[in-house]
Design an enzyme around this catalytic site. Structure first.
Site, PDB file in Angstrom:
ATOM      1  N   LYS A 268       0.862  -1.173   0.000  1.00 19.08           N
ATOM      2  CA  LYS A 268       0.000   0.000   0.000  1.00 19.08           C
ATOM      3  C   LYS A 268       0.892   1.213   0.000  1.00 19.08           C
ATOM      4  O   LYS A 268       1.892   1.234   0.719  1.00 19.08           O
ATOM      5  CB  LYS A 268      -0.850  -0.043   1.282  1.00 19.08           C
ATOM      6  CG  LYS A 268      -1.902   1.013   1.427  1.00 19.08           C
ATOM      7  CD  LYS A 268      -2.827   0.582   2.556  1.00 19.08           C
ATOM      8  CE  LYS A 268      -3.668   1.619   3.212  1.00 19.08           C
ATOM      9  NZ  LYS A 268      -4.087   2.803   2.657  1.00 19.08           N
TER      10      LYS A 268
ATOM     11  N   PRO B 211       4.617   8.146   0.946  1.00 18.61           N
ATOM     12  CA  PRO B 211       4.985   7.347  -0.237  1.00 18.61           C
ATOM     13  C   PRO B 211       6.435   6.851  -0.178  1.00 18.61           C
ATOM     14  O   PRO B 211       7.277   7.442   0.511  1.00 18.61           O
ATOM     15  CB  PRO B 211       4.807   8.331  -1.401  1.00 18.61           C
ATOM     16  CG  PRO B 211       3.872   9.381  -0.875  1.00 18.61           C
ATOM     17  CD  PRO B 211       4.158   9.489   0.593  1.00 18.61           C
ATOM     18  N   ASN B 212       6.696   5.788  -0.899  1.00 17.72           N
ATOM     19  CA  ASN B 212       8.057   5.226  -1.049  1.00 17.72           C
ATOM     20  C   ASN B 212       8.683   4.804   0.274  1.00 17.72           C
ATOM     21  O   ASN B 212       9.909   4.807   0.417  1.00 17.72           O
ATOM     22  CB  ASN B 212       8.989   6.221  -1.761  1.00 17.72           C
ATOM     23  CG  ASN B 212       8.427   6.623  -3.110  1.00 17.72           C
ATOM     24  OD1 ASN B 212       7.918   5.765  -3.841  1.00 17.72           O
ATOM     25  ND2 ASN B 212       8.483   7.905  -3.430  1.00 17.72           N
ATOM     26  N   ARG B 213       7.830   4.505   1.246  1.00 18.42           N
ATOM     27  CA  ARG B 213       8.310   4.067   2.567  1.00 18.42           C
ATOM     28  C   ARG B 213       9.128   5.139   3.299  1.00 18.42           C
ATOM     29  O   ARG B 213       9.819   4.856   4.264  1.00 18.42           O
ATOM     30  CB  ARG B 213       9.144   2.766   2.469  1.00 18.42           C
ATOM     31  CG  ARG B 213       8.355   1.599   1.880  1.00 18.42           C
ATOM     32  CD  ARG B 213       7.251   1.183   2.855  1.00 18.42           C
ATOM     33  NE  ARG B 213       6.426   0.086   2.363  1.00 18.42           N
ATOM     34  CZ  ARG B 213       5.193   0.227   1.859  1.00 18.42           C
ATOM     35  NH1 ARG B 213       4.646   1.434   1.733  1.00 18.42           N
ATOM     36  NH2 ARG B 213       4.491  -0.821   1.495  1.00 18.42           N
ATOM     37  N   LEU B 214       9.044   6.377   2.811  1.00 15.81           N
ATOM     38  CA  LEU B 214       9.759   7.469   3.509  1.00 15.81           C
ATOM     39  C   LEU B 214       8.783   8.137   4.480  1.00 15.81           C
ATOM     40  O   LEU B 214       8.404   9.301   4.331  1.00 15.81           O
ATOM     41  CB  LEU B 214      10.333   8.465   2.490  1.00 15.81           C
ATOM     42  CG  LEU B 214      11.396   7.860   1.574  1.00 15.81           C
ATOM     43  CD1 LEU B 214      11.990   8.944   0.658  1.00 15.81           C
ATOM     44  CD2 LEU B 214      12.522   7.222   2.395  1.00 15.81           C
TER      45      LEU B 214
END
Ligand SMILES: Cc1cc2nc3c(=O)[nH]c(=O)nc-3n(C[C@H](O)[C@H](O)[C@H](O)COP(=O)(O)O)c2cc1C
Length: 214
Positions: free
Chosen positions: A10, A191-194
């Protein structure tokens, strides 16, 4: 029987968390996030939180309980003081409570120390509960091994008779814990696991606020 769950992915895109937009006081930040979650997800037990304790066996154990009140002193939940968690807290009051609010893509993690609330506070809350819940507190020797479900149903039936015409007293072994925080972490999925992670720790008069790597 391997189950591959790697397709569960997700992207978290709903919001952001910055130091400049955050409250100086973590209790205020909690209140803001709690109320924002209530506004969109009131029916989904926003007040359900995971409580992790260090048990008498040396292992951490987590379980869900319901947050029943919070203010600048801390976070209150009610339980059986003789339960596994009650015994763990009696030996080591350091614990962790955490909330996961998927609708907001948010997590809050609070480390703190548990102390019993006053008997008067527990008694007042006990009597605000429905009669069935009050009897439940007497019925269940929480966390003990019991022979079968009938054991509980028989005890409940006996207690219903016993207290048919009188007020149900609060069991002495039942009451609230106040979790007094020593650290807060607010996590906002990005987003982008950041992801955004902000941590409040005691810093003299004011709380110190720092950003953690996701
Ligand atoms: C949504 C939810 C709410 C719960 N609320 C409470 C609660 O407020 N107090 C409580 O003692 N147990 C509550 N429980 C049950 C606990 O998770 C746990 O089974 C119980 O407290 C015994 O834990 P212990 O044996 O580790 O002490 C709740 C469980 C769920 C899933």
């Amino acid at each position: 029987m391997a189950e591959d769950l790697s397709d569960y992915r997700k992207s978290y895109e709903k919001s952001e968390l910055t130091i400049s937009q955050s409250e100086n006081n973590p209790f205020e930040q909690f209140k803001k996030w709690f109320q924002e979650t209530e506004a969109v997800a009131a029916e989904s037990e926003v007040n359900a939180m995971t409580v992790s304790t260090i048990g008498l066996d040396g292992f951490p154990k987590s379980r869900v309980v319901l947050l029943k009140s919070y203010d600048e002193n801390g976070f209150v939940f009610y339980t059986n003081y003789e339960s596994e968690k009650g015994q763990a807290i009696a030996q080591n009051p350091n614990l962790c409570i955490s909330f996961f609010w998927p609708q907001m893509e948010r997590q809050v993690i609070i480390k703190g120390r548990a102390e019993k609330v006053s008997e008067a506070t527990s008694t007042a809350y006990f009597h605000s509960r429905p009669a069935g819940s009050q009897l439940g507190a007497w019925t269940s020797p929480q966390s003990e091994v019991i022979p079968d479900r009938e054991f509980l149903e028989k005890r409940l039936a006996d207690l219903e008779k016993k207290y048919a015409a009188t007020e149900i007293p609060k069991p002495p072994h039942w009451g609230g814990y106040l979790v007094v925080p020593t650290e807060f972490e607010f996590w906002q999925g990005r987003p982008n696991r950041l992801h955004d992670r902000l941590r409040y720790t005691p810093g003299g008069v004011h709380w110190k606020l720092e950003r953690l790597a996701p």
